[in-house]
Design a protein around this motif. Structure first.
Motif, PDB file in Angstrom:
ATOM      1  N   ARG A  35       7.513  29.325  42.386  1.00 13.37           N
ATOM      2  CA  ARG A  35       6.184  28.746  42.187  1.00 13.37           C
ATOM      3  C   ARG A  35       5.795  27.849  43.360  1.00 13.37           C
ATOM      4  O   ARG A  35       4.634  27.837  43.785  1.00 13.37           O
ATOM      5  CB  ARG A  35       6.152  27.954  40.871  1.00 13.37           C
ATOM      6  CG  ARG A  35       6.347  28.826  39.636  1.00 13.37           C
ATOM      7  CD  ARG A  35       6.039  28.069  38.364  1.00 13.37           C
ATOM      8  NE  ARG A  35       6.949  26.976  38.100  1.00 13.37           N
ATOM      9  CZ  ARG A  35       8.077  27.087  37.382  1.00 13.37           C
ATOM     10  NH1 ARG A  35       8.447  28.262  36.903  1.00 13.37           N
ATOM     11  NH2 ARG A  35       8.836  26.023  37.164  1.00 13.37           N
ATOM     12  N   ARG A  36       6.742  27.117  43.887  1.00 12.79           N
ATOM     13  CA  ARG A  36       6.456  26.265  45.041  1.00 12.79           C
ATOM     14  C   ARG A  36       5.998  27.088  46.243  1.00 12.79           C
ATOM     15  O   ARG A  36       5.080  26.684  46.975  1.00 12.79           O
ATOM     16  CB  ARG A  36       7.697  25.451  45.434  1.00 12.79           C
ATOM     17  CG  ARG A  36       7.970  24.250  44.549  1.00 12.79           C
ATOM     18  CD  ARG A  36       9.191  23.469  45.037  1.00 12.79           C
ATOM     19  NE  ARG A  36       9.027  23.075  46.431  1.00 12.79           N
ATOM     20  CZ  ARG A  36       9.786  23.518  47.428  1.00 12.79           C
ATOM     21  NH1 ARG A  36      10.760  24.387  47.205  1.00 12.79           N
ATOM     22  NH2 ARG A  36       9.577  23.089  48.649  1.00 12.79           N
ATOM     23  N   ALA A  37       6.630  28.226  46.464  1.00 11.25           N
ATOM     24  CA  ALA A  37       6.265  29.064  47.599  1.00 11.25           C
ATOM     25  C   ALA A  37       4.824  29.554  47.475  1.00 11.25           C
ATOM     26  O   ALA A  37       4.040  29.506  48.438  1.00 11.25           O
ATOM     27  CB  ALA A  37       7.223  30.247  47.718  1.00 11.25           C
ATOM     28  N   PHE A  62       1.963  17.132  48.149  1.00  6.82           N
ATOM     29  CA  PHE A  62       2.745  15.998  47.654  1.00  6.82           C
ATOM     30  C   PHE A  62       3.521  16.380  46.403  1.00  6.82           C
ATOM     31  O   PHE A  62       4.731  16.127  46.288  1.00  6.82           O
ATOM     32  CB  PHE A  62       1.822  14.812  47.364  1.00  6.82           C
ATOM     33  CG  PHE A  62       2.481  13.695  46.603  1.00  6.82           C
ATOM     34  CD1 PHE A  62       3.369  12.837  47.229  1.00  6.82           C
ATOM     35  CD2 PHE A  62       2.211  13.506  45.251  1.00  6.82           C
ATOM     36  CE1 PHE A  62       3.990  11.808  46.528  1.00  6.82           C
ATOM     37  CE2 PHE A  62       2.824  12.483  44.541  1.00  6.82           C
ATOM     38  CZ  PHE A  62       3.716  11.630  45.181  1.00  6.82           C
ATOM     39  N   HIS A  63       2.845  17.014  45.453  1.00  2.66           N
ATOM     40  CA  HIS A  63       3.525  17.363  44.210  1.00  2.66           C
ATOM     41  C   HIS A  63       4.517  18.502  44.399  1.00  2.66           C
ATOM     42  O   HIS A  63       5.530  18.569  43.682  1.00  2.66           O
ATOM     43  CB  HIS A  63       2.495  17.699  43.135  1.00  2.66           C
ATOM     44  CG  HIS A  63       1.818  16.491  42.570  1.00  2.66           C
ATOM     45  ND1 HIS A  63       2.512  15.466  41.967  1.00  2.66           N
ATOM     46  CD2 HIS A  63       0.511  16.117  42.529  1.00  2.66           C
ATOM     47  CE1 HIS A  63       1.676  14.527  41.563  1.00  2.66           C
ATOM     48  NE2 HIS A  63       0.457  14.895  41.910  1.00  2.66           N
ATOM     49  N   LEU A  64       4.271  19.369  45.343  1.00  5.10           N
ATOM     50  CA  LEU A  64       5.247  20.417  45.629  1.00  5.10           C
ATOM     51  C   LEU A  64       6.525  19.818  46.209  1.00  5.10           C
ATOM     52  O   LEU A  64       7.637  20.283  45.912  1.00  5.10           O
ATOM     53  CB  LEU A  64       4.654  21.442  46.595  1.00  5.10           C
ATOM     54  CG  LEU A  64       3.449  22.239  46.089  1.00  5.10           C
ATOM     55  CD1 LEU A  64       3.032  23.287  47.112  1.00  5.10           C
ATOM     56  CD2 LEU A  64       3.751  22.893  44.739  1.00  5.10           C
ATOM     57  N   GLN A  65       6.391  18.780  47.014  1.00  7.21           N
ATOM     58  CA  GLN A  65       7.569  18.083  47.547  1.00  7.21           C
ATOM     59  C   GLN A  65       8.351  17.402  46.429  1.00  7.21           C
ATOM     60  O   GLN A  65       9.585  17.441  46.396  1.00  7.21           O
ATOM     61  CB  GLN A  65       7.138  17.056  48.592  1.00  7.21           C
ATOM     62  CG  GLN A  65       6.596  17.665  49.876  1.00  7.21           C
ATOM     63  CD  GLN A  65       6.016  16.610  50.818  1.00  7.21           C
ATOM     64  OE1 GLN A  65       5.920  15.425  50.471  1.00  7.21           O
ATOM     65  NE2 GLN A  65       5.615  17.034  52.005  1.00  7.21           N
ATOM     66  N   THR A  69      12.454  18.059  44.617  1.00 10.39           N
ATOM     67  CA  THR A  69      13.464  17.044  44.327  1.00 10.39           C
ATOM     68  C   THR A  69      13.743  16.902  42.834  1.00 10.39           C
ATOM     69  O   THR A  69      14.905  16.831  42.402  1.00 10.39           O
ATOM     70  CB  THR A  69      13.016  15.670  44.874  1.00 10.39           C
ATOM     71  OG1 THR A  69      12.795  15.773  46.281  1.00 10.39           O
ATOM     72  CG2 THR A  69      14.058  14.605  44.595  1.00 10.39           C
ATOM     73  N   LEU A  70      12.683  16.877  42.036  1.00  7.96           N
ATOM     74  CA  LEU A  70      12.828  16.558  40.608  1.00  7.96           C
ATOM     75  C   LEU A  70      13.092  17.767  39.724  1.00  7.96           C
ATOM     76  O   LEU A  70      13.864  17.675  38.759  1.00  7.96           O
ATOM     77  CB  LEU A  70      11.561  15.855  40.112  1.00  7.96           C
ATOM     78  CG  LEU A  70      11.276  14.450  40.642  1.00  7.96           C
ATOM     79  CD1 LEU A  70       9.934  13.962  40.112  1.00  7.96           C
ATOM     80  CD2 LEU A  70      12.379  13.496  40.247  1.00  7.96           C
ATOM     81  N   LEU A  71      12.440  18.876  40.020  1.00  8.67           N
ATOM     82  CA  LEU A  71      12.461  20.007  39.093  1.00  8.67           C
ATOM     83  C   LEU A  71      13.359  21.156  39.521  1.00  8.67           C
ATOM     84  O   LEU A  71      13.896  21.871  38.672  1.00  8.67           O
ATOM     85  CB  LEU A  71      11.036  20.548  38.898  1.00  8.67           C
ATOM     86  CG  LEU A  71       9.955  19.551  38.481  1.00  8.67           C
ATOM     87  CD1 LEU A  71       8.655  20.287  38.196  1.00  8.67           C
ATOM     88  CD2 LEU A  71      10.389  18.731  37.278  1.00  8.67           C
ATOM     89  N   ALA A 210      -0.590   9.965  41.470  1.00  7.56           N
ATOM     90  CA  ALA A 210       0.101   9.797  42.752  1.00  7.56           C
ATOM     91  C   ALA A 210       1.544   9.345  42.582  1.00  7.56           C
ATOM     92  O   ALA A 210       2.250   9.156  43.575  1.00  7.56           O
ATOM     93  CB  ALA A 210      -0.659   8.798  43.623  1.00  7.56           C
ATOM     94  N   SER A 211       1.991   9.192  41.351  1.00  7.54           N
ATOM     95  CA  SER A 211       3.358   8.776  41.097  1.00  7.54           C
ATOM     96  C   SER A 211       4.331   9.919  41.391  1.00  7.54           C
ATOM     97  O   SER A 211       4.059  11.073  41.052  1.00  7.54           O
ATOM     98  CB  SER A 211       3.520   8.337  39.640  1.00  7.54           C
ATOM     99  OG  SER A 211       4.882   8.214  39.287  1.00  7.54           O
ATOM    100  N   PRO A 212       5.492   9.637  41.991  1.00 10.95           N
ATOM    101  CA  PRO A 212       6.469  10.689  42.272  1.00 10.95           C
ATOM    102  C   PRO A 212       7.014  11.375  41.025  1.00 10.95           C
ATOM    103  O   PRO A 212       7.488  12.510  41.102  1.00 10.95           O
ATOM    104  CB  PRO A 212       7.597   9.935  43.013  1.00 10.95           C
ATOM    105  CG  PRO A 212       6.940   8.717  43.572  1.00 10.95           C
ATOM    106  CD  PRO A 212       5.891   8.339  42.567  1.00 10.95           C
ATOM    107  N   THR A 213       6.943  10.709  39.876  1.00 13.14           N
ATOM    108  CA  THR A 213       7.484  11.279  38.643  1.00 13.14           C
ATOM    109  C   THR A 213       6.411  11.873  37.726  1.00 13.14           C
ATOM    110  O   THR A 213       6.701  12.203  36.578  1.00 13.14           O
ATOM    111  CB  THR A 213       8.271  10.209  37.865  1.00 13.14           C
ATOM    112  OG1 THR A 213       7.403   9.102  37.574  1.00 13.14           O
ATOM    113  CG2 THR A 213       9.456   9.720  38.674  1.00 13.14           C
TER     114      THR A 213
END
Length: 245
Positions: A35-37, A62-65, A69-71, A210-213
């Motif tokens: 999905r990121r790609a 930003f959210h793809l980055q 890391t998170l998902l 805009a939160s990283p989480t």
């Protein structure tokens, strides 16, 4: 992405939701990296439009980055000898992405990216002031080879009907505090499983989005167990998950 105009009753809304959900398993099955790609190609398409779309592309990236890391990581869990246990994330299903007249293009892009990269499909309802930009944003998603009907749009004027009865698993909304309270009350009056509500009231700074989480509000956790001790070396797979986070 198809736009459905002139819906006259809830059957139309339910049909619209069903069309989006028909591609959910395909999209969720791509995994976070897949999905990121695809969404990365979407961000590139959006950025080429310039202006406000360039800021929207930054929000997408930003959210793809954060998703990387998170998902994306799969976490090993303890278990007995001969058994492998893994914890990973998946989407919930259909999210409604919306906001009041203060909704901006970059805010919408952030909501939509979070929902999609987490493994959900989406139904979008925006006011007419953002309609042209929304159509362009979704056209760029089609250009990036997203599954057909992954994101569909519905009439903003019928938003309360959608909130009340559509088969949604979550709502992401950017609006005034007064409007968010109204939406929350409508969702609370629904029968059945509670709908996840992701509410952003600061329409200018978007601190939540805009939160990283932020992405963690759009997922469910699943466990996968592989037993390699069966007679003859057969492996059995047990996969557990739920629609609740």
């Amino acid at each position: 992405m198809n736009n459905f105009q002139g819906m006259k009753n809830m059957t139309d809304i339910e049909r619209l939701a069903a069309q989006s959900m028909s591609v959910w398993e395909e999209w969720n099955g791509l995994g976070v990296s897949g999905r990121r790609a695809l969404l990365g190609a979407w961000a590139e398409n959006v950025s080429q439009r310039g202006g406000d779309f360039a800021f929207a592309a930054q929000m997408i990236r930003f959210h793809l980055q954060q998703a990387e890391t998170l998902l994306e990581p799969v976490h090993d869990m303890p278990g007995p000898t001969g058994e492998t246990n893994e914890l990973y994330t998946a989407g919930r299903g259909l999210f409604l992405v919306t906001g009041d007249e203060s909704l901006t293009l970059s805010g919408l892009a952030g909501q939509l990216t979070a929902a999609l990269v987490a493994g959900n499909c989406a139904l979008v309802a925006v006011a007419n002031v953002l309609r042209h930009e929304t159509d362009a944003l979704l056209a760029d998603l089609v250009k990036a080879s997203a599954p057909n009907r992954l994101v569909l749009t519905t009439e903003f004027e019928k938003l309360d009907d959608v909130l009340q009865q559509a088969p949604i698993f979550g709502v992401a909304a950017i609006a005034s505090e007064k409007r968010l309270i109204e939406i929350n009350r409508i969702l609370a009056s629904r029968e059945g499983v509670l709908v996840q509500f992701v509410a952003e009231s600061n329409v200018e700074q978007l601190p939540l989005i805009a939160s990283p989480t932020y992405l963690l509000r759009f997922i469910t956790e699943r466990t996968r167990t592989i037993n390699i001790t069966a007679v003859g070396g057969n492996a059995t797979l047990l996969e557990l998950g739920s629609g609740e986070h």
